[in-house]
Design an enzyme around this catalytic site. Structure first.
Site, PDB file in Angstrom:
ATOM      1  CE  LYS A   1      -8.930  -6.319   4.594  1.00  0.00           C
ATOM      2  NZ  LYS A   1      -9.095  -6.756   3.213  1.00  0.00           N
TER       3      LYS A   1
ATOM      4  N   GLY B   1     -13.508 -18.022   2.500  1.00  0.00           N
ATOM      5  CA  GLY B   1     -12.899 -17.172   3.527  1.00  0.00           C
ATOM      6  C   GLY B   1     -13.421 -15.749   3.386  1.00  0.00           C
TER       7      GLY B   1
ATOM      8  CG  LEU C   1      -9.571 -13.067  -5.359  1.00  0.00           C
ATOM      9  CD1 LEU C   1     -10.185 -12.676  -4.012  1.00  0.00           C
ATOM     10  CD2 LEU C   1     -10.066 -12.132  -6.429  1.00  0.00           C
TER      11      LEU C   1
ATOM     12  CG  ASN D   1     -10.384  -1.823   1.965  1.00  0.00           C
ATOM     13  OD1 ASN D   1     -11.407  -1.143   1.862  1.00  0.00           O
ATOM     14  ND2 ASN D   1      -9.537  -1.976   0.973  1.00  0.00           N
TER      15      ASN D   1
ATOM     16  CG  ASN E   1     -14.260 -23.362   1.419  1.00  0.00           C
ATOM     17  OD1 ASN E   1     -13.207 -23.002   0.881  1.00  0.00           O
ATOM     18  ND2 ASN E   1     -14.429 -23.332   2.741  1.00  0.00           N
ATOM     19  NE  ARG E   2      -9.205 -26.876   3.537  1.00  0.00           N
ATOM     20  CZ  ARG E   2      -8.029 -26.461   3.975  1.00  0.00           C
ATOM     21  NH1 ARG E   2      -6.924 -27.100   3.634  1.00  0.00           N
ATOM     22  NH2 ARG E   2      -7.930 -25.389   4.743  1.00  0.00           N
TER      23      ARG E   2
ATOM     24  CB  SER F   1      -0.977  -0.004   1.180  1.00  0.00           C
ATOM     25  OG  SER F   1      -1.960  -0.983   0.952  1.00  0.00           O
TER      26      SER F   1
END
Ligand code: NAP
Length: 294
Positions: A75, A139, A233, A96, A161-162, A27
């Protein structure tokens, strides 16, 4: 670009990131590059906040900090410290970006991660509205992606998802907010219930991140035959195994660097009440790639 304009003095506005850890953050590259480009008298640093993010936010306001980014694990935990909350951030339940509001004597919370992803998708002409979308993961990022895609008019969203119960929880929650979007939960180990038509797949697990670059969260090549566009992502490595498998099956593939870039650009726009131009965006993209040696 006017780098000489950045002289730290008594008028310099101070911005930064709070989270733990913050040592790896990109950032400062984004915001200090934009400040130098526009000749804004501001600097951006990183503040490691191990615990008590609420006190950190209140202290930041008292110190006159112009705005903050917030990263894991704070967050959601900072929300009680805010004087206002953007509607979409409230739906996601995570912020964020904090924007200083003098009249309210505190910060308003936004989530620029999802607008950042949306802008990155738009730049590549990747549609959400009316589309079938498969999200891998359940997540924090996957949940926000599911919320964003439903809010932008996706026709059907599958969350795989797992740990299937986490996908089911996301689907239940989002279906209640956006009843027009058909939501399904499933396992990354069973792709038999996926639609026949080709779909956009957004990879939102941490599998494949450096240094585990040889992994993809689904290894079955048959899955990739169904993907017209794959968006990972992850941005490090810049070419993940997921992306390679999408391309090998004939689809288009993108990494998460522009999502990272645009979440920062949108935060900068909120803090400075402006629109960042494309030349500045290109400069930041180059600087990020240099920093990460991508
Ligand atoms: P998170 O909350 O920790 O979730 C991790 C997800 O990965 C979960 O769905 C987890 O499944 C799955 N997972 C982890 N290891 C796995 C394995 N070995 N096999 C199968 N699934 C596995 O992380 P997050 O915050 O959502 O972030 C997810 C990814 O998005 C990260 O790579 C992060 O870097 C990336 N991200 C990128 C940006 C950007 O700006 N480009 C922004 C945010 C996040 P279980 O639920 O079963 O554990």
């Amino acid at each position: 670009m006017n780098r000489d304009a950045l002289n730290i003095d008594g008028h310099t506005r101070i911005f930064g990131l709070i989270g733990n850890p913050v040592g790896h953050t990109m950032s400062p590259v984004i915001h200090n590059t934009l400040a130098a480009y526009y000749g804004h008298n501001l600097i951006y640093g990183a503040f490691p906040v191990v615990d008590d993010p609420v006190s950190a936010v209140k202290g930041a306001y008292a110190l006159g900090i112009g705005g903050l980014n917030v990263t894991v694990p704070h967050k959601s935990a900072v929300i009680p410290a805010l004087v206002d909350l953007d509607d979409f951030a409230a739906k996601i339940g995570a912020v964020n970006t904090l924007v200083r509001i003098e009249e309210k004597r505190g910060y308003k919370g936004y989530n620029t991660d999802m607008p950042g992803l949306y802008r990155a998708l738009q730049q590549e002409n990747i549609r959400i509205e009316g589309e079938t979308i498969v999200i891998l993961g359940a997540g924090g990022a996957a949940r926000a992606v599911a919320m964003m895609t439903a809010s932008k008019g996706a026709k059907r969203v599958y969350v795989l998802n797992r740990t299937v119960c986490k996908a089911e929880a996301i689907v239940r929650e989002i279906a209640a907010v956006y009843p027009d979007c058909r939501m399904f939960a499933g396992s990354i180990y069973d792709i038999s219930d996926l639609p026949e038509e080709k779909f956009l797949c957004i990879q939102a697990t941490s599998t494949g991140m450096s240094p585990h670059t040889e992994q993809a969260v689904i290894e079955d090549p048959a899955f990739y035959e169904r993907i017209h566009t794959g968006f990972d992502l992850i941005y490090n490595p810049s070419d993940t195994k997921f992306m390679q498998m999408v391309r090998q099956a004939g689809g288009r593939a993108y990494n998460g660097l522009d999502m990272l870039l645009y979440q920062g650009v949108i935060a900068y726009e909120l803090w400075n009440d402006m629109t960042v131009d494309e030349d500045a965006v290109s400069l930041v993209r180059r600087r990020l790639k240099e920093e990460m040696r991508l």
